[in-house]
Design a protein around this motif. Structure first.
Motif, PDB file in Angstrom:
ATOM      1  N   GLY A  65       4.065 -14.535   0.274  1.00 26.42           N
ATOM      2  CA  GLY A  65       2.898 -14.619   1.145  1.00 26.42           C
ATOM      3  C   GLY A  65       3.125 -13.982   2.505  1.00 26.42           C
ATOM      4  N   ARG A  66       2.045 -13.514   3.106  1.00 30.78           N
ATOM      5  CA  ARG A  66       2.042 -13.003   4.487  1.00 30.78           C
ATOM      6  C   ARG A  66       3.060 -11.890   4.732  1.00 30.78           C
ATOM      7  NH1 ARG A  66       1.647 -17.129   9.085  1.00 30.78           N
ATOM      8  NH2 ARG A  66       3.174 -18.445   8.059  1.00 30.78           N
ATOM      9  N   VAL A  67       3.293 -11.114   3.690  1.00 33.21           N
ATOM     10  CA  VAL A  67       4.162  -9.939   3.823  1.00 33.21           C
ATOM     11  C   VAL A  67       3.404  -8.744   3.267  1.00 33.21           C
ATOM     12  CG1 VAL A  67       6.290  -8.827   3.076  1.00 33.21           C
ATOM     13  CG2 VAL A  67       6.297 -11.266   3.595  1.00 33.21           C
ATOM     14  N   VAL A  68       3.324  -7.665   4.029  1.00 38.65           N
ATOM     15  CA  VAL A  68       2.655  -6.454   3.540  1.00 38.65           C
ATOM     16  C   VAL A  68       3.605  -5.269   3.684  1.00 38.65           C
ATOM     17  CG1 VAL A  68       0.717  -4.862   3.873  1.00 38.65           C
ATOM     18  CG2 VAL A  68       0.351  -7.324   4.144  1.00 38.65           C
ATOM     19  N   PHE A  69       3.778  -4.550   2.587  1.00 38.61           N
ATOM     20  CA  PHE A  69       4.580  -3.324   2.628  1.00 38.61           C
ATOM     21  C   PHE A  69       3.634  -2.132   2.694  1.00 38.61           C
ATOM     22  CE2 PHE A  69       7.435  -6.307   0.649  1.00 38.61           C
ATOM     23  CZ  PHE A  69       8.669  -5.993   1.213  1.00 38.61           C
ATOM     24  N   ILE A  70       3.976  -1.165   3.528  1.00 31.98           N
ATOM     25  CA  ILE A  70       3.174   0.061   3.578  1.00 31.98           C
ATOM     26  C   ILE A  70       4.128   1.243   3.418  1.00 31.98           C
ATOM     27  CG2 ILE A  70       1.418   1.350   4.841  1.00 31.98           C
ATOM     28  CD1 ILE A  70       0.970  -1.139   6.595  1.00 31.98           C
ATOM     29  N   TYR A  95       0.848  -1.194   0.000  1.00 37.95           N
ATOM     30  CA  TYR A  95       0.000   0.000   0.000  1.00 37.95           C
ATOM     31  C   TYR A  95       0.878   1.238   0.000  1.00 37.95           C
ATOM     32  CZ  TYR A  95      -3.935  -2.992   1.217  1.00 37.95           C
ATOM     33  OH  TYR A  95      -4.916  -3.959   1.193  1.00 37.95           O
ATOM     34  N   LEU A  96       0.392   2.260  -0.665  1.00 37.70           N
ATOM     35  CA  LEU A  96       1.082   3.549  -0.633  1.00 37.70           C
ATOM     36  C   LEU A  96       0.110   4.560  -0.024  1.00 37.70           C
ATOM     37  CD1 LEU A  96       3.327   5.533  -1.384  1.00 37.70           C
ATOM     38  CD2 LEU A  96       2.423   5.593  -3.711  1.00 37.70           C
TER      39      LEU A  96
END
Ligand SMILES: [Zn+2]
Length: 347
Positions: free
Chosen positions: A146-151, A28-29
């Protein structure tokens, strides 16, 4: 459920829905003005992703996981930015987020979460990623695991490479309404109503700024100095004005944000003078300066006030596109009207 984020109903709905249906994006940005609540929102999402409570009450804010995240101690949630992991001296030197910082961060992306359910990487002020760092990150975003989210968080979208932007789901945070900021300051921060009203107006819809100004009285003192400087300009001769132009240009070389803040304060005061002049006192931002502003409104014509406001805004724009600071400031001093002179055009 206890999302700490105030406002931003559309984004919260989107996150809630994505969490419920398992349709989260891997990057997400978050775009929005400084201190509007991007970090709070990012941490909220990190908590929701790792919370141990029933799914409908995530983030609970109470469980061990939520608490570790809010105190920056969760092994699977990393925040990196311009000043992370540095001593004060080193932080002053740093002008970009380096490839080493990103590599160090990415080192763990292929590993399963250590104690939670998702690894979350929050990159504050992503506009300061060096070109190499941005490219390195881009490669990871192109091959999501998987199971990694960048913000990624930024106040200046144009500082980010378009390739990076295109790999993220972009969400724009909007400024809060003044009344919204005011009521949060009173209800959540227990700030006395009059002070809350002033801070809310000065915050321009950025709750984080208001809270910081409450905790750190230096911010309001800076504003007091900026206001005094503007009065010197209004009443001063050209040598005083150019001395201030010189000071500001020098400051711009060291600390740009401080000069932008000065210009913002000046613009907000001139806007208030305009409101007082036109009989709309109740809408002014700098409520604590009302007597000064009322006196100043008598010193300038409506035409001059409008011209001053436009000149200040224009100077800010020029500086942001890298105009020569000294020239821009000198030009501003020539353009600003002097109190009591040239009130030929009446309102
Ligand atoms: Zn929780």
């Amino acid at each position: 459920m206890s999302w700490q984020t105030i406002g931003q109903p559309k984004i919260l709905d989107l996150f809630r829905n994505a969490l419920r249906t398992g349709s989260l994006s891997h990057a997400y940005l978050l775009v929005g003005p400084p201190q509007v609540g991007k970090m709070t929102l990012a941490l909220d999402l990190a908590m929701a992703l790792n919370c141990q409570a029933e799914s409908e009450s995530r983030p609970c804010g109470q469980c061990i996981s939520c608490q570790k995240i809010s105190s920056g101690k969760h092994a699977d949630v990393q925040v990196i930015g311009l000043n992370s992991h540095l001593s004060d001296d080193e932080a002053k030197e740093r002008t970009e987020i380096s490839i080493e910082q990103i590599k160090q961060m990415l080192h763990t992306t292929s590993l399963p979460p250590f104690e939670g359910q998702h690894r979350v990487y929050i990159i504050d002020e992503a506009g300061y990623l060096s070109t190499e760092a941005a490219n390195c990150l881009l490669k990871t975003l192109e091959e999501p695991v998987g199971r990694v989210v960048f913000i990624l968080l930024t106040a200046n979208l144009h500082l980010l490479p378009t390739t990076l932007i295109s790999r993220c789901q972009r969400l724009n945070l909007s400024r809060l309404r003044t009344a919204e900021v005011e009521s949060v300051l009173v209800d959540r921060w227990h700030i006395e109503p009059e002070k809350a009203r002033l801070l809310a107006r000065l915050s321009c819809g950025c709750l984080g700024w208001a809270v910081e100004a409450f905790k750190n009285s230096g911010l309001l003192e800076d504003r007091g100095e900026q206001f005094e400087k503007m009065k010197t300009v209004m009443h001063g001769d050209y040598s005083q004005r150019f001395a201030i132009a010189y000071q500001l240009a020098m400051q711009f070389g060291k600390k740009r944000e401080a000069v932008y803040e000065t210009l913002d304060t000046w613009a907000s005061c001139w806007r208030d003078i305009l409101l007082v002049k036109t009989g709309c006192d109740s809408d002014i931002t700098n409520t604590d300066y009302l007597p000064d502003l009322a006196a100043l409104a008598g010193d300038f014509s409506l035409f001059q006030i409008k011209a001053a406001l436009l000149s200040i805004v224009e100077t800010g724009k020029q500086l942001r596109v890298n105009a020569n600071a000294r020239l821009a400031m000198d030009a501003l001093m020539l353009n600003l009207p002097q109190a009591g002179k040239g009130i030929v055009i009446s309102k």
